[in-house]
Design a protein around this motif. Structure first.
Motif, short mmCIF file in Angstrom:
data_model
loop_
_atom_site.label_atom_id
_atom_site.label_comp_id
_atom_site.label_asym_id
_atom_site.label_seq_id
_atom_site.Cartn_x
_atom_site.Cartn_y
_atom_site.Cartn_z
N TYR A 1 10.95 35.17 44.49
CA TYR A 1 12.31 35.29 45.24
C TYR A 1 12.04 34.14 46.59
CZ TYR A 1 13.67 39.41 42.92
OH TYR A 1 13.93 40.30 41.90
N ASN B 1 16.23 33.58 42.62
CA ASN B 1 15.21 34.38 41.77
C ASN B 1 14.35 33.49 40.95
OD1 ASN B 1 13.78 36.19 40.18
ND2 ASN B 1 15.66 37.37 39.42
N TYR C 1 20.57 33.98 43.49
CA TYR C 1 20.67 35.24 43.40
C TYR C 1 21.71 35.59 44.36
CZ TYR C 1 19.14 40.16 43.87
OH TYR C 1 19.19 41.69 43.86
N THR D 1 11.89 42.83 46.88
CA THR D 1 12.81 43.19 46.03
C THR D 1 13.92 42.34 45.98
OG1 THR D 1 13.84 44.15 47.92
CG2 THR D 1 12.62 45.66 46.59
#
Ligand SMILES: *[C@@H]1O[C@H](CO)[C@@H](O)[C@H](O)[C@H]1NC(C)=O
Ligand SMILES: *[C@@H]1O[C@H](CO)[C@@H](O)[C@H](O)[C@H]1NC(C)=O
Ligand SMILES: *[C@@H]1O[C@H](CO)[C@@H](O)[C@H](O)[C@H]1NC(C)=O
Ligand SMILES: *[C@@H]1O[C@H](CO)[C@@H](O)[C@H](O)[C@H]1NC(C)=O
Ligand SMILES: *[C@@H]1O[C@H](CO)[C@@H](O)[C@H](O)[C@H]1NC(C)=O
Ligand SMILES: *[C@@H]1O[C@H](CO)[C@@H](O)[C@H](O)[C@H]1NC(C)=O
Ligand SMILES: *[C@@H]1O[C@H](CO)[C@@H](O)[C@H](O)[C@H]1NC(C)=O
Ligand SMILES: *[C@@H]1O[C@H](CO)[C@@H](O)[C@H](O)[C@H]1NC(C)=O
Ligand SMILES: *[C@@H]1O[C@H](CO)[C@@H](O)[C@H](O)[C@H]1NC(C)=O
Ligand SMILES: *[C@@H]1O[C@H](CO)[C@@H](O)[C@H](O)[C@H]1NC(C)=O
Length: 820
Positions: free
Chosen positions: A189, A205, A210, A264
């Motif tokens: 990321y 990503n 993303y 994340t």
């Protein structure tokens, strides 16, 4: 030893000693004073600390990092050696060297990380300082900072720290997330400026977008938040020199704040809450629901003005299928010419994949879009306060699908091109809808009364209705049938007859995917039959599905697929036959290349670009060709180019937009560095092949030619060298030099060099390429040197001997002469 036991006369000495000890947690390093494991630097305001740490309490790996000194939950904002930790058992050292570099080394003295400034002028008194802002700088004695951690971020932006949007600057950097909650290593990321436009911030990503922020519209303050306790945070865009940066500032005495790209993939704006000793999330992107990149598909948009954001279709479009996985389709086709008009959509997040046209007024921007039949929308903004150049305009146009659009409170206008009749309908919706609603209400009342009165007659009426409705159903189902193009299946026996049992006499050529034969179907129709090699790994059913999909791709610059055939493990594709063979047969043949005058070559270049654009963007599939080359471009009787072999990559099982593949198909020389080296491909790999092809068409030189080209290892290096020295005209094929308009050819060469840049993200999308080819006045960016080939040359030179040698380079053989 306790204080009371000290003789009084020793007290001042003790105080002095403890002061010296305090110097340990100083805010600076000097060459004479390295930092060892256990020590830390603390900024003079006490907010930030720098030192060695291990993310888990185990001592397995240690890193140099910066954290909040006064935040009870250990939070790192910067890590130096994130990808090369000091492994267990060997306490490391951080030093600032005499030549002004920071170096992290382990106990054996091996360098794990360094700043690599090539600053050699003999200076003494260089120091490294942890500033109050959390910025760690290398400062020369005269006060100049020659390196700063703010220019080399990890995953966090602190107040005042700039994140570059534009890439003119070599300092161009992105935030890159940690790999896990306890693992600072770089993950997939990343977040930063999108180098293809310099106008927007994107989270990726891997190489896939993303999330994306709407492009910059000239406003210097892009967001401002006020907390319940009164402090204010402002997100700004700033210009430094010619470069744009995103940054944020906070009001005085606010608690600690940071923006972090989490492991994340979430980008969060966080505020330290002293009461609960935790980080509160102020905002985060992508927000749940439809905020992710292109979530609502082409021509769909995410409506964030709804209580629960949801996907909708742009006006004039309807969902293509049951949900938005395939986006939306036009209710009515564009007519081009005078038949279209623009509908103003307000409050929009501007879609991606635009072409940025410089220096246009609003009216010129609209004209730019009207002029091109493939233009689907435009948007305009005035960068009045933000721009340092004379050009204050931001004209964006779209050639093809609109992806990742949205609607939000502070959005801007998007001007959408629709058939005039649709525009009339859509813009009248409100005027019509209100009377209709009123009408329906009245009708309902009337009919309620009527129904109550005439219950008995109802049944008969209903059956009558269903009966009369039936005929009108039929045309609709016909329409649906027309949509699923039925591709003729041609039986194997017919193909065998047509090609004379695949006789070598009828073979037209062969390539990576199989052999091509000429054939005559019943009625004497000439066709080209492609007999696929047997290792596609596809079953007959799968093959049929793929072929039906590919048959839907219809474009005048693509070879038309007429039918298909399967028989045991044979798979055959039947194409239209083009008498003029392929481009390479003309281009590289000295007896025939006179046919290709500049007008024809330019037409061919533009046609190939349009065909590729269609494959990449306009069709529903996003086809990456993966093997574009001169022999895969066929010419019809009018010398119009038609791309062949498209969709082969799909048939051979590579149908992701971006992927890594173990099986590298393609042709050396045309393959982009990232594809040839790492097997990673994207639409930008096709852009690369297109660039090579363009240079071939202009120069008439084969990329795989077996001779050195004027001492250069490749056509690309040769073209670069000429262009850089302002001699690009020498590249032009001598058979056209005299007749061609020089400015057109030079633009083509520059465009070719833009397409073959090493960094895929620096290469233009095909939509930009088409635009730059069709608009003589559209400015061209300056290409960067394609270093990949230069490096290859160095590799070769390293092995040189005193005699002539043959070296195989990129699959071609070349002879080098080294005189001594
Ligand atoms: C590390 O140690 C601290 C206290 O020494 C403890 O609160 C924390 O949970 C430990 N973290 C891990 C990952 O073990
Ligand atoms: C550190 O935090 C404490 C409370 O947790 C606070 O009283 C003190 O002022 C803070 N010091 C600094 C330098 O921020
Ligand atoms: C750095 O410079 C100082 C003073 O000039 C000198 O004493 C020291 O040895 C130098 N250090 C290294 C590693 O060269
Ligand atoms: C320093 O020099 C090396 C080799 O000479 C080069 O690779 C590197 O890019 C240079 N670094 C900077 C910051 O200029
Ligand atoms: C400080 O010194 C460096 C090199 O010695 C020089 O490049 C820089 O311009 C100087 N800065 C100032 C403000 O004098
Ligand atoms: C990151 O990407 C690489 C290749 O694209 C892949 O092999 C790897 O599994 C990815 N890592 C994560 C954590 O998704
Ligand atoms: C990122 O990409 C990987 C595959 O490359 C995928 O497994 C993962 O789910 C993606 N992450 C998000 C948040 O979409
Ligand atoms: C430009 O600056 C002026 C005053 O300096 C301000 O009134 C105006 O709103 C600004 N415009 C934009 C687009 O930021
Ligand atoms: C959308 O529909 C397709 C098939 O109609 C299905 O495969 C897909 O899972 C659906 N997606 C969602 C998000 O419902
Ligand atoms: C913008 O275009 C005008 C002509 O339309 C020209 O005079 C001007 O120099 C251009 N400005 C820039 C910055 O290119």
């Amino acid at each position: 030893m306790s204080m009371t036991s000290l003789p009084v006369f020793l007290l001042p000495i003790f105080v002095l000693l403890s002061l010296i000890c305090l110097c340990k947690s100083d805010d600076r390093l000097s060459p004479a004073k390295p930092l060892s494991a256990g020590d830390k630097l603390v900024s003079s305001n006490g907010v930030f600390a720098l030192g060695f740490f291990s993310p888990t309490n185990s001592t397995a790996d240690s890193y140099i990092g910066i954290w909040y000194n006064n935040v009870t939950k250990r939070t790192y904002v910067w890590v130096a050696n994130r990808d090369s930790p000091i492994t267990s058992g060997s306490p490391g050292k951080l030093v600032v060297t005499n030549n002004s570099n920071l170096v992290v080394s382990d106990s054996q003295g091996r360098t794990r990380w360094t700043t690599m400034n090539n600053f050699t002028s003999g200076t003494t008194g260089t120091s490294a300082i942890l500033l109050n802002s959390g910025n760690f700088v290398i400062r020369l004695p005269n006060g100049t900072d020659i390196w700063q951690s703010f220019h080399h971020p990890t995953d966090t932006i602190l107040p005042g720290m700039p994140l570059p949007l534009s890439t003119n600057d070599d300092l161009y950097t992105r935030l890159v997330a940690w790999r896990g909650p306890d693992d600072p290593a770089t993950s997939n990321y990343s977040m930063g400026g999108d180098s293809s436009s310099d106008l927007q911030v994107v989270i990726w990503n891997g190489t896939r977008p993303y999330w994306r922020r709407s492009p910059w519209n000239g406003e210097l303050v892009t967001a401002s938040y006020q907390s319940s306790t009164g402090f204010i945070m402002t997100l700004r865009i700033v210009y430094r020199g010619d470069d744009l940066y995103m940054t944020f500032t906070v009001s005085d005495d606010s608690p600690s704040m940071r923006m972090t790209l989490q492991y994340t993939g979430m980008f969060q704006f966080l505020v330290w809450n002293r009461e609960s000793s935790s980080w509160d999330v102020f905002t985060e992107q992508p927000s749940p629901s439809c905020d992710q990149y292109a979530y609502c598909g082409p021509f769909g948009y995410c409506d964030a003005t709804e209580a629960v954001p949801k996907c909708s279709c742009l006006s004039g479009f309807e969902p293509d299928g049951v949900n938005f996985s395939r986006g939306c389709r036009r209710k009515e086709d564009l007519r081009c010419g005078g038949g279209d008009n623009f509908l103003t959509l307000r409050g929009m997040k501007i879609p991606d994949k635009f072409v940025y046209v410089r220096n246009r007024s609003f009216d010129q921007c609209r004209a730019e879009c009207s002029r091109s039949c493939v233009c689907t929308a435009y948007a305009y903004a005035n960068l009045q306060n933000g721009s340092t150049s004379d050009d204050l305009s931001r004209c964006l146009i779209w050639l093809g699908e609109l992806v990742d659009a949205g609607k939000f409170r502070d959005g801007e206008n998007l001007y959408l091109r629709l058939a005039s009749s649709t525009v009339a309908k859509e813009s009248n919706v409100l005027k019509i809808v209100l009377p209709i609603i009123a009408g329906i209400l009245i009708l309902t009342c009337v009919s309620l009364v009527w129904i109550c009165k005439s219950r008995g007659k109802r049944r008969i009426k209903e059956t009558k209705d269903t009966y009369t409705r039936q005929p009108s159903k039929n045309p609709k189902s016909n329409e649906l049938e027309n949509e699923t193009i039925e591709l003729p299946y041609i039986c194997f026996e017919d193909v065998v007859t047509a090609t004379g049992n695949f006789s070598d006499h009828n073979m037209l050529g062969k390539g990576g995917f199989g052999k091509v034969y000429k054939g005559w179907l019943e009625g004497g129709n000439e066709v080209a039959v492609k007999r696929l090699s047997k290792n596609s790994g596809q079953g007959a059913g799968e093959f049929r599905n793929e072929v039906v999909l590919i048959a839907k791709l219809q474009h005048r610059n693509l070879v038309r697929l007429l039918g298909y055939c399967t028989h045991e493990d044979e798979k055959l594709l039947i194409y239209e036959y083009l008498p003029n063979k392929s481009l390479d047969a003309f281009l590289f043949d000295a007896t025939r290349n006179f046919v290709l005058d500049w007008q024809t070559r330019f037409k061919v270049i533009k046609g190939i670009a349009r065909g590729l654009l269609y494959l990449h963007q306009d069709s529903r599939l996003t086809i990456i060709h993966r093997d574009l080359k001169a022999s895969n471009v066929l010419l019809d009787a009018e010398m119009n180019p038609k791309i062949s072999d498209f969709g082969m990559a799909r048939i051979f099982g590579g149908n992701e937009q971006q992927a890594n593949t173990v099986r590298v198909v393609g042709t050396y020389g045309y393959m982009s560095p990232e594809y040839a080296m790492e097997g990673s491909f994207s639409v930008k790999s096709d852009t690369y092949s297109f660039g090579v092809l363009l240079l071939e068409i202009v120069s008439g030189i084969k990329i795989s030619s077996s001779h050195l080209i004027m001492d250069f290892p490749s056509l690309i290096a040769y073209a670069w060298s000429l262009w850089k020295d302002g001699n690009a005209r020498e590249l032009v094929d001598s058979s056209i030099t005299e007749t061609c308009p020089l400015h057109e050819v030079l633009r083509c060469i520059q465009l070719g060099l833009l397409c073959v840049q090493d960094d895929p993200s620096a290469r233009p999308l095909m939509s930009s390429v088409v635009f730059m080819l069709e608009n003589e006045t559209a400015p061209l960016p300056t290409p960067k040197e394609p270093v990949y080939f230069r490096q290859r040359k160095y590799e070769v030179e390293d092995q040189r001997h005193d005699y002539d040698q043959e070296i195989s380079l990129n699959g071609m053989t070349m002879t080098m002469q080294e005189g001594r």
